[in-house]
Design an enzyme around this catalytic site. Structure first.
Site, mmCIF file in Angstrom:
data_model
loop_
_atom_site.group_PDB
_atom_site.id
_atom_site.type_symbol
_atom_site.label_atom_id
_atom_site.label_comp_id
_atom_site.label_asym_id
_atom_site.label_seq_id
_atom_site.Cartn_x
_atom_site.Cartn_y
_atom_site.Cartn_z
ATOM 1 N N ARG A 15 0.825 -1.210 0.000
ATOM 2 C CA ARG A 15 0.000 0.000 0.000
ATOM 3 C C ARG A 15 0.866 1.271 0.000
ATOM 4 N NH1 ARG A 15 -3.753 -0.178 4.930
ATOM 5 N NH2 ARG A 15 -1.985 -1.306 5.794
ATOM 6 N N LYS A 18 -0.966 4.432 -0.992
ATOM 7 C CA LYS A 18 -1.801 5.000 0.073
ATOM 8 C C LYS A 18 -0.935 5.860 1.005
ATOM 9 C CE LYS A 18 -4.036 3.477 4.348
ATOM 10 N NZ LYS A 18 -5.433 3.931 4.234
ATOM 11 N N GLU A 477 -21.159 -2.503 20.589
ATOM 12 C CA GLU A 477 -20.255 -3.155 19.619
ATOM 13 C C GLU A 477 -18.774 -2.778 19.785
ATOM 14 O OE1 GLU A 477 -21.751 -2.967 15.533
ATOM 15 O OE2 GLU A 477 -23.810 -3.136 16.228
ATOM 16 N N HIS A 635 -31.107 -3.893 9.204
ATOM 17 C CA HIS A 635 -30.649 -2.545 8.881
ATOM 18 C C HIS A 635 -29.958 -2.560 7.528
ATOM 19 C CE1 HIS A 635 -28.603 1.293 9.048
ATOM 20 N NE2 HIS A 635 -27.470 0.656 8.798
ATOM 21 N N GLU A 659 -30.805 4.277 5.960
ATOM 22 C CA GLU A 659 -30.335 5.640 5.786
ATOM 23 C C GLU A 659 -31.393 6.447 5.054
ATOM 24 O OE1 GLU A 659 -27.022 6.563 2.952
ATOM 25 O OE2 GLU A 659 -28.592 8.048 2.718
ATOM 26 N N HIS A 688 -22.792 10.627 9.073
ATOM 27 C CA HIS A 688 -21.496 10.776 8.392
ATOM 28 C C HIS A 688 -20.890 12.141 8.647
ATOM 29 C CE1 HIS A 688 -23.737 7.637 6.251
ATOM 30 N NE2 HIS A 688 -22.575 7.027 6.322
ATOM 31 N N CYS A 720 -27.242 5.271 10.740
ATOM 32 C CA CYS A 720 -26.356 4.102 10.690
ATOM 33 C C CYS A 720 -25.618 4.027 12.025
ATOM 34 C CB CYS A 720 -25.383 4.257 9.509
ATOM 35 S SG CYS A 720 -24.469 2.751 9.108
#
Ligand code: GLN
Ligand code: ZN
Length: 755
Positions: A15, A18, A477, A635, A659, A688, A720
């Site tokens: 990568r 990146k 979570e 979901h 969403e 977001h 979300c």
């Protein structure tokens, strides 16, 4: 026979692309350093292909962000708001890709969309009224010459004008306005490349594999008849992928082009098409036989049988699509040799191309090895599992009693208020959460301490939900880094690579797990976290699971059994977890199918027969055995499912959240029109963005929703999961959400009393 590849991954073995790009964007490297690294990577990749013996090596498949954006920039399709920033060419490019906020101005990025049926994303080119399409960039010419300087003759690749038009957005204008300029620009590119001595140009037109309307067809033909009407000194390859070109194949044969690239892996009808008529002698067939999307070795025997059936005697052996969608090389992995020998990433696929090509003439060394690989029994079949799957009947896919009856029972047991409030599952993954998990994985802290840490986080999360008085809780979570990887790690049958990164968009790469064998549940996965959270509160805590279709879609699937069968295996494993949660007192269970919409076949005509017909039942299998009182949620991240609403209803969940915060009233109308039965939680704010929605604003949103959705069917939740958000903004946003819901609830109750 000659060989080629449609495109090669550009991120580098480690990568590197990146790293350097991010470093440049953070102003830690100079433009020159970025450009140098790009040059180094291109050279390395060209040499790799040359050394592997590939005949037609692609160029201009490299990109600092996205090749669709590269094409737009090459053609001056740059909206004014970006040009007005007056940044350098490179920085304008990144402003289009990522938005810009600084001394020169403030603009958001171009929208990004999924590239056909892959997890790669392209930037949506935007035409404005005064867009002047003309060749202003030089990348495609420069990279060809750069390779030439390195002694390598390449085949430049460019996104074709038809697909470009189909994917672009037209703001206050139509494609017709720009067509003459667009065709002229492509003509100029062809002309300039031929002047440079280029032999082949690959023009990618993947949009041709979709269902084409009459208008599409005539647009395509008009473009290409124009583009190819003058004599030229360069060969044109029209490259398609991700399916077959049944709607336009006959027309392609008539065009003045030199090569047609077809996908024989995903193109179900490709073979039928080419064998139905004589293949014109003035054209070369580029046969995409080596799978560009999956990581398994090619079965040479199967390939040879296929190639044997192809009518032209001369063809070029190719990949089914760009190798962009597979990781770099198996060499970097440390699986046992017994496992590694089954895999073929981009680098290994080069060898496969060569070996298949050579085997057409005579049997080579690679042949014997390959044959052995495919004739030996890779997987020890789990007998019990296959019996279980074989024994499934209609009843296993059908939850009882039907929706209305269980809805009534759930109302009694759960006793939730009107407009129940909840979240989608994850709470902010703070630096502390991430670093503690990383330390646990490196065995720097033991299981006991890690568990204690997670319990503390869960307790805080429950306390917070208590404080703002949400109605249905989650545990947060904190134990998961990723909704698919976490389940993969806890199921039998998955493998995890070290460096098998695939570009998802720009500098973002993903590392999909590999489904290696039959999947089954090793032990309970989420029960301890959900039950711990439940032990701390009287409010119902939702169990949180990832659904089988999403787990499959975000992994590299097996090729020795069908995707359907693999999905059903996963479904049975998740079903066990569902029943385990239920047996342990969890009354609401959410099964996320975030990626269900994403893998809809590219052709509408295949939606049911090829996909929904098994994907939806697989989801139903997961929850078919729960008691009527247990409430099942699901979901989905996208709201673009108006066209498959009946299928979504057939998932037979009790509640679905999705969403919707960004203008989705049209979907709500469709829900109503189609008499959608599942209760719905359209996200009331956008997660977001760090922005905190005000109570009043949320009230207005809820009121709008109530105009479209019956009160008793509406849930209130964010868009979300909240894992990418900061803690402070999350807490404030959710507190506002519960307050808004309460306000409206009170108003509703008063109205009922007054009436
Ligand atoms: N339950 C998951 C979460 O909240 C859902 C994520 C998703 O839809 N992508 O993070
Ligand atoms: Zn989501």
């Amino acid at each position: 026979m000659k060989t080629t590849v449609v495109g090669f991954p550009r991120i580098g073995a480690d990568r590197e692309l990146k790293r350097i790009t991010e470093s440049y964007l953070h102003q830690e490297s100079t433009a020159e350093e970025l450009i140098q690294e790009g040059r180094r990577l291109r050279k390395a990749h060209w040499q790799l292909m040359r050394n592997a013996g590939i005949d037609l090596i692609p160029s201009n498949d490299f990109s600092f962000y996205d090749t669709t954006l590269d094409t737009a920039v090459l053609l001056n399709i740059i909206p004014k708001r970006y040009a007005d920033l007056k940044l350098s060419t490179l920085d304008t490019y990144f402003a289009l890709a990522r938005g810009y906020q600084g001394d020169a101005g403030d603009v958001t990025a171009l929208p990004m969309k999924k590239w056909f049926n892959t997890n790669y994303h392209y930037l949506v080119p935007e035409f404005e009224t005064d867009t002047q399409v003309k060749v202003v960039g030089t990348k495609i010419f420069d990279e060809y010459l750069e390779a030439k300087t390195n002694g390598i003759e390449t085949k430049p690749v460019i996104l074709g004008p038809f697909t470009l038009i189909k994917l672009a957005a037209f703001k206050g204008t139509t494609y017709q306005e720009h067509l003459p300029q667009l065709v002229a620009a492509y003509q100029e590119i062809i002309h300039r490349l031929s002047q440079q001595g280029t032999q082949w140009l690959q023009v990618d037109e993947p949009y041709l594999v979709k269902d084409l309307s009459e208008e599409d067809r005539s647009l395509f033909l008009k473009i290409y008849q124009n583009l190819t009407n003058s004599p030229r000194n360069i060969k044109l390859l029209l490259q398609t992928y991700f399916g077959d070109v049944r709607d336009i194949y006959e027309d392609l044969l008539e065009l003045n082009i030199d090569g047609i690239g077809l996908d024989f892996v995903e193109g179900k009808h490709s073979l039928e098409l080419v064998t139905a008529s004589d293949f014109p002698e003035d054209k070369l067939l580029f046969a995409g036989v080596i799978n560009g999307k999956n990581i398994w070795r090619n079965d040479y025997q199967k390939s040879l049988i296929l190639l044997d059936k192809l009518p032209p005697k001369q063809f070029v052996l190719s990949t089914s699509c760009s190798l962009l969608h597979v990781p770099y090389s198996v060499e970097q992995e440390s699986f046992p040799a017994e496992i590694t020998k089954h895999f073929s990433f981009a680098k290994e696929k080069l060898t496969e191309l060569k070996e298949v090509a050579e085997n057409l003439d005579q049997e080579t060394e690679g042949w014997g090895f390959n044959q052995k690989l495919f004739r030996e029994n890779r997987i020890v079949e789990k007998e019990a599992l296959s019996k279980q799957l074989a024994a499934l009947t209609e009843k296993d896919f059908q939850r009882q009693p039907e929706f209305r009856t269980r809805n009534r029972l759930q109302k009694q047991t759960l006793d939730l208020p009107l407009l129940p409030t909840t979240t989608i599952g994850s709470f902010p993954q703070t630096r502390e959460v991430k670093s503690t998990r990383a330390r646990f994985k490196k065995q720097q802290i033991n299981n006991e301490d890690y568990t204690a840490f997670l319990k503390e986080k869960i307790a805080d999360c429950v306390a917070f939900q208590e404080e703002i008085d949400l109605d249905v809780f989650v545990h947060g979570e904190f134990e998961r880094n990723d909704m698919v990887e976490y389940f993969g790690e806890n199921l039998d049958g998955f493998l995890f690579s070290k460096k098998a990164w695939v570009q998802s968009y720009g500098t973002r790469c993903v590392k999909p797990p590999i489904i290696w064998s039959d999947v089954s549940r090793k032990q309970s996965i989420t029960v301890k976290w959900s039950t711990y959270a439940q032990s701390l509160t009287d409010k119902p805590v939702k169990g949180m699971l990832t659904g089988p279709v999403t787990i499959l879609n975000w992994s590299f699937p097996r090729e020795d059994i069908s995707i359907k069968e693999s999905t059903l295996q996963i479904a049975l494993a998740i079903q066990e977890e569902v029943l385990d949660l239920e047996a342990n007192g969890i009354k609401i269970i959410q099964i996320d199918e975030a990626a269900l919409r994403e893998k809809l076949p590219l052709r509408k005509s295949d939606w049911y027969g090829e996909y929904l017909d098994w994907a939806i039942p697989a989801f139903r299998l997961v929850h078919s055995k729960v008691a009527p009182q247990t409430q099942i949620h699901t979901h989905m991240c996208y709201s673009e499912f108006a066209d498959i609403l009946p299928a979504i209803d057939q998932m037979d969940a009790d509640v679905i959240s999705f969403e919707a915060s960004r203008s989705n009233l049209a979907l709500l109308d469709d829900l109503k029109a189609q008499n959608f039965q599942t209760a719905v939680g359209p996200g009331v704010y956008d997660i977001h963005s760090p922005r905190i929605p005000a109570v009043k604003e949320l009230e207005t949103t809820i009121e709008t929703l109530l105009e479209k959705i019956p009160t008793e069917k509406l849930w209130i939740n964010p868009d979300c999961g909240l894992k990418t958000r900061g803690e402070k903004e999350t807490f404030e946003s959710l507190a506002n959400l519960t307050r808004a819901a309460k306000e409206i609830r009170e108003r509703l109750v008063n109205e009922t009393i007054e009436n």
